[in-house]
Design a protein around this motif. Structure first.
Motif, PDB file in Angstrom:
ATOM      1  N   GLY A  41       7.225 -18.587 -27.068  1.00 29.01           N
ATOM      2  CA  GLY A  41       6.307 -19.610 -27.537  1.00 29.01           C
ATOM      3  C   GLY A  41       6.315 -20.920 -26.788  1.00 29.01           C
ATOM      4  N   VAL A  42       6.804 -20.922 -25.539  1.00 27.70           N
ATOM      5  CA  VAL A  42       6.754 -22.130 -24.718  1.00 27.70           C
ATOM      6  C   VAL A  42       5.520 -22.053 -23.819  1.00 27.70           C
ATOM      7  N   PRO A  43       4.636 -23.042 -23.854  1.00 25.38           N
ATOM      8  CA  PRO A  43       3.423 -22.978 -23.031  1.00 25.38           C
ATOM      9  C   PRO A  43       3.735 -22.950 -21.538  1.00 25.38           C
ATOM     10  N   VAL A  44       3.022 -22.090 -20.814  1.00 27.30           N
ATOM     11  CA  VAL A  44       3.127 -22.009 -19.359  1.00 27.30           C
ATOM     12  C   VAL A  44       1.716 -21.835 -18.791  1.00 27.30           C
ATOM     13  N   PRO A  45       1.516 -22.174 -17.505  1.00 26.94           N
ATOM     14  CA  PRO A  45       0.198 -21.951 -16.891  1.00 26.94           C
ATOM     15  C   PRO A  45      -0.126 -20.461 -16.826  1.00 26.94           C
ATOM     16  N   LYS A  46      -1.420 -20.141 -16.844  1.00 24.09           N
ATOM     17  CA  LYS A  46      -1.836 -18.755 -16.633  1.00 24.09           C
ATOM     18  C   LYS A  46      -1.386 -18.314 -15.245  1.00 24.09           C
ATOM     19  N   THR A  47      -0.749 -17.148 -15.165  1.00 23.99           N
ATOM     20  CA  THR A  47      -0.104 -16.722 -13.924  1.00 23.99           C
ATOM     21  C   THR A  47      -0.255 -15.223 -13.732  1.00 23.99           C
ATOM     22  N   VAL A  48      -0.484 -14.792 -12.491  1.00 18.42           N
ATOM     23  CA  VAL A  48      -0.443 -13.374 -12.127  1.00 18.42           C
ATOM     24  C   VAL A  48       0.459 -13.235 -10.907  1.00 18.42           C
ATOM     25  N   ILE A  49       0.921 -12.021 -10.676  1.00 22.76           N
ATOM     26  CA  ILE A  49       1.759 -11.728  -9.523  1.00 22.76           C
ATOM     27  C   ILE A  49       0.955 -10.898  -8.531  1.00 22.76           C
ATOM     28  N   LEU A  50       1.158 -11.170  -7.241  1.00 21.83           N
ATOM     29  CA  LEU A  50       0.415 -10.495  -6.176  1.00 21.83           C
ATOM     30  C   LEU A  50       1.375  -9.694  -5.304  1.00 21.83           C
ATOM     31  N   PRO A  51       1.001  -8.508  -4.891  1.00 23.67           N
ATOM     32  CA  PRO A  51       1.863  -7.749  -3.968  1.00 23.67           C
ATOM     33  C   PRO A  51       1.915  -8.448  -2.614  1.00 23.67           C
ATOM     34  N   SER A  52       2.984  -8.201  -1.868  1.00 28.02           N
ATOM     35  CA  SER A  52       3.114  -8.841  -0.554  1.00 28.02           C
ATOM     36  C   SER A  52       1.949  -8.436   0.341  1.00 28.02           C
ATOM     37  N   LYS A  53       1.484  -9.389   1.124  1.00 24.54           N
ATOM     38  CA  LYS A  53       0.364  -9.136   2.025  1.00 24.54           C
ATOM     39  C   LYS A  53       0.741  -8.125   3.100  1.00 24.54           C
ATOM     40  N   VAL A  54       1.976  -8.211   3.587  1.00 27.77           N
ATOM     41  CA  VAL A  54       2.486  -7.290   4.605  1.00 27.77           C
ATOM     42  C   VAL A  54       3.472  -6.336   3.944  1.00 27.77           C
ATOM     43  N   ARG A  55       3.371  -5.057   4.260  1.00 33.26           N
ATOM     44  CA  ARG A  55       4.295  -4.076   3.682  1.00 33.26           C
ATOM     45  C   ARG A  55       5.736  -4.442   4.000  1.00 33.26           C
ATOM     46  N   PRO A  56       6.631  -4.338   3.037  1.00 32.87           N
ATOM     47  CA  PRO A  56       8.054  -4.569   3.321  1.00 32.87           C
ATOM     48  C   PRO A  56       8.557  -3.596   4.382  1.00 32.87           C
ATOM     49  N   ASP A  57       9.572  -4.033   5.108  1.00 36.14           N
ATOM     50  CA  ASP A  57      10.198  -3.158   6.092  1.00 36.14           C
ATOM     51  C   ASP A  57      10.635  -1.848   5.437  1.00 36.14           C
ATOM     52  N   ASP A  58      10.578  -0.787   6.227  1.00 38.86           N
ATOM     53  CA  ASP A  58      11.014   0.538   5.770  1.00 38.86           C
ATOM     54  C   ASP A  58      10.134   1.106   4.658  1.00 38.86           C
ATOM     55  N   THR A  59       8.890   0.635   4.578  1.00 35.21           N
ATOM     56  CA  THR A  59       7.922   1.251   3.673  1.00 35.21           C
ATOM     57  C   THR A  59       6.715   1.706   4.493  1.00 35.21           C
ATOM     58  N   SER A  60       5.882   2.510   3.853  1.00 33.62           N
ATOM     59  CA  SER A  60       4.665   3.002   4.501  1.00 33.62           C
ATOM     60  C   SER A  60       3.532   2.967   3.486  1.00 33.62           C
ATOM     61  N   ASP A  61       2.350   3.416   3.899  1.00 40.12           N
ATOM     62  CA  ASP A  61       1.213   3.451   2.978  1.00 40.12           C
ATOM     63  C   ASP A  61       1.530   4.267   1.732  1.00 40.12           C
ATOM     64  N   THR A  62       2.278   5.358   1.915  1.00 38.29           N
ATOM     65  CA  THR A  62       2.573   6.220   0.774  1.00 38.29           C
ATOM     66  C   THR A  62       3.524   5.561  -0.223  1.00 38.29           C
ATOM     67  N   SER A  63       4.234   4.520   0.206  1.00 42.32           N
ATOM     68  CA  SER A  63       5.107   3.797  -0.728  1.00 42.32           C
ATOM     69  C   SER A  63       4.302   3.089  -1.805  1.00 42.32           C
ATOM     70  N   PHE A  64       3.006   2.888  -1.535  1.00 39.16           N
ATOM     71  CA  PHE A  64       2.168   2.120  -2.457  1.00 39.16           C
ATOM     72  C   PHE A  64       1.057   2.975  -3.056  1.00 39.16           C
ATOM     73  N   ARG A  65       1.308   4.267  -3.179  1.00 35.57           N
ATOM     74  CA  ARG A  65       0.258   5.155  -3.690  1.00 35.57           C
ATOM     75  C   ARG A  65      -0.055   4.889  -5.159  1.00 35.57           C
ATOM     76  N   ASN A  66       0.837   4.182  -5.869  1.00 33.71           N
ATOM     77  CA  ASN A  66       0.576   3.851  -7.269  1.00 33.71           C
ATOM     78  C   ASN A  66      -0.143   2.516  -7.444  1.00 33.71           C
ATOM     79  N   LEU A  67      -0.371   1.806  -6.346  1.00 30.63           N
ATOM     80  CA  LEU A  67      -1.023   0.499  -6.407  1.00 30.63           C
ATOM     81  C   LEU A  67      -2.523   0.668  -6.223  1.00 30.63           C
ATOM     82  N   LYS A  68      -3.285   0.256  -7.226  1.00 27.22           N
ATOM     83  CA  LYS A  68      -4.738   0.367  -7.149  1.00 27.22           C
ATOM     84  C   LYS A  68      -5.278  -0.595  -6.096  1.00 27.22           C
ATOM     85  N   PHE A  69      -6.155  -0.077  -5.251  1.00 22.94           N
ATOM     86  CA  PHE A  69      -6.701  -0.895  -4.168  1.00 22.94           C
ATOM     87  C   PHE A  69      -8.185  -0.568  -3.998  1.00 22.94           C
TER      88      PHE A  69
END
Length: 325
Positions: free
Chosen positions: A99-127
């Motif tokens: 119940g403490v007021p905070v600004p409206k906020t969303v989280i964004l995935p990194s713009k660049v894929r993290p090291d040691d990942t590939s396109d298939t690492s994000f198959r669950n992310l809607k795009f």
């Protein structure tokens, strides 16, 4: 002899003053010093009953050492296990929950894929992402900043979608928050030590760094009520998170204090930025708190502080009862 150590990096004024103050006021049998770490052996204590941690967020070796010595019984301020797990987006979600007021906020995935990942690492992310829905929820202007970290690093003010996408292109592998702008009339930065002592400091984040504490607290009946609410929110957040030493920042819009930043477990305490009066308060209060923790220290036991979020989760307590524990 009970030993209190302070673990720090480049800062000088607070660690030196803290050690001096503890040694001035501590009863016989308790001493403070700059922590000195040599060999770190699994399961063995560092030799300190209490450690004030001011630097492990930047030095992974120290964070590993602190977890090890905490298991051996050292009271580490702040709890290194929780500090490792905590981040700003979770903090906001927890604030909403209690119940403490905070600004409206969303989280964004990194713009660049993290090291040691590939396109298939994000198959669950809607795009593509539903940017229109996000913009409708947050609005412009907005702020984009890392979901974990501090020191005003990689913070962007974005006025429209084009500015957002241009800034987003610069963020690399950082996971970012997008947060609504709070146009404020008052702004406070609040120390909280030991889950009970609060110092509300007027703060102006739009000033140059060395002038940010050059402001005045509001006065009058409405201000008194506002400051009481701010104090209640500071305590509620720190009790839920389990931080022994933290700062919470609030931006006041239409009389409502919105918690802007409350994951600062090694907060600025340099006399040259916070000013002499605030400096004296934080030195004195933290010294007394460390001495109290040294007195209560139980060798070989868990001497860490755990917030009500963790404790209620372990106990299976309903979330709406969390703050009553």
């Amino acid at each position: 002899m009970k030993k209190i150590g302070i673990l720090h990096g480049m800062e000088n004024t607070f660690p030196e003053a803290f050690v001096e103050r503890v040694n001035q006021i501590a009863p016989k049998g308790i001493v403070a010093e700059r922590a000195l770490i040599d060999k770190v052996i699994q399961g063995e204590s560092s030799g300190y009953d209490v450690i004030i941690d001011r630097i492990s967020q930047d030095v992974p070796y120290y964070r590993a050492m602190l977890k090890n010595t905490a298991m051996a019984g050292t009271a580490v301020i702040n709890n290194p296990f929780w500090w490792s797990a905590d981040e700003k987006f979770f903090n906001n979600a927890l604030a909403v929950n209690i119940g403490v007021p905070v600004p409206k906020t969303v989280i964004l995935p990194s713009k660049v894929r993290p090291d040691d990942t590939s396109d298939t690492s994000f198959r669950n992310l809607k795009f593509p992402m539903p940017w229109g829905d996000i913009f409708d929820y947050i609005g412009f202007p907005a702020y984009m900043k890392p979901h974990s970290g501090g020191g005003w690093k990689n913070v962007y003010k974005v006025r429209d979608a084009d500015e957002l996408f241009n800034a987003y292109d610069e963020t690399g592998q950082l996971v970012m928050l997008l947060q609504e702008e709070i146009l404020f009339t008052d702004y406070f930065r609040c120390y909280c030590i030991g889950g009970k002592d609060v110092r509300i400091m007027p703060y102006e984040p739009r000033n140059p760094h060395h002038l940010r504490y050059d402001a005045q607290l509001p006065t009058g009946p409405a201000a008194k009520k506002l400051l009481a609410t701010v104090k209640d929110y500071v305590l509620a957040l720190n009790h839920a998170l389990g931080y022994d030493f933290n700062t919470v920042e609030f931006a006041v819009r239409d009389g409502i204090p919105y918690a802007i930043d409350f994951c600062n477990p090694a907060p600025d305490a340099d006399v040259n930025s916070v000013g002499q009066e605030n400096f004296e308060w934080v030195v004195e209060t933290s010294a007394k708190f460390a001495i109290d923790r040294a007195k209560k220290h139980k060798p070989g036991k868990d001497n860490l502080t755990w917030g009500t979020f963790v404790r209620s989760s372990v106990a299976g307590v309903a979330r709406d009862k969390m703050m009553e524990k």
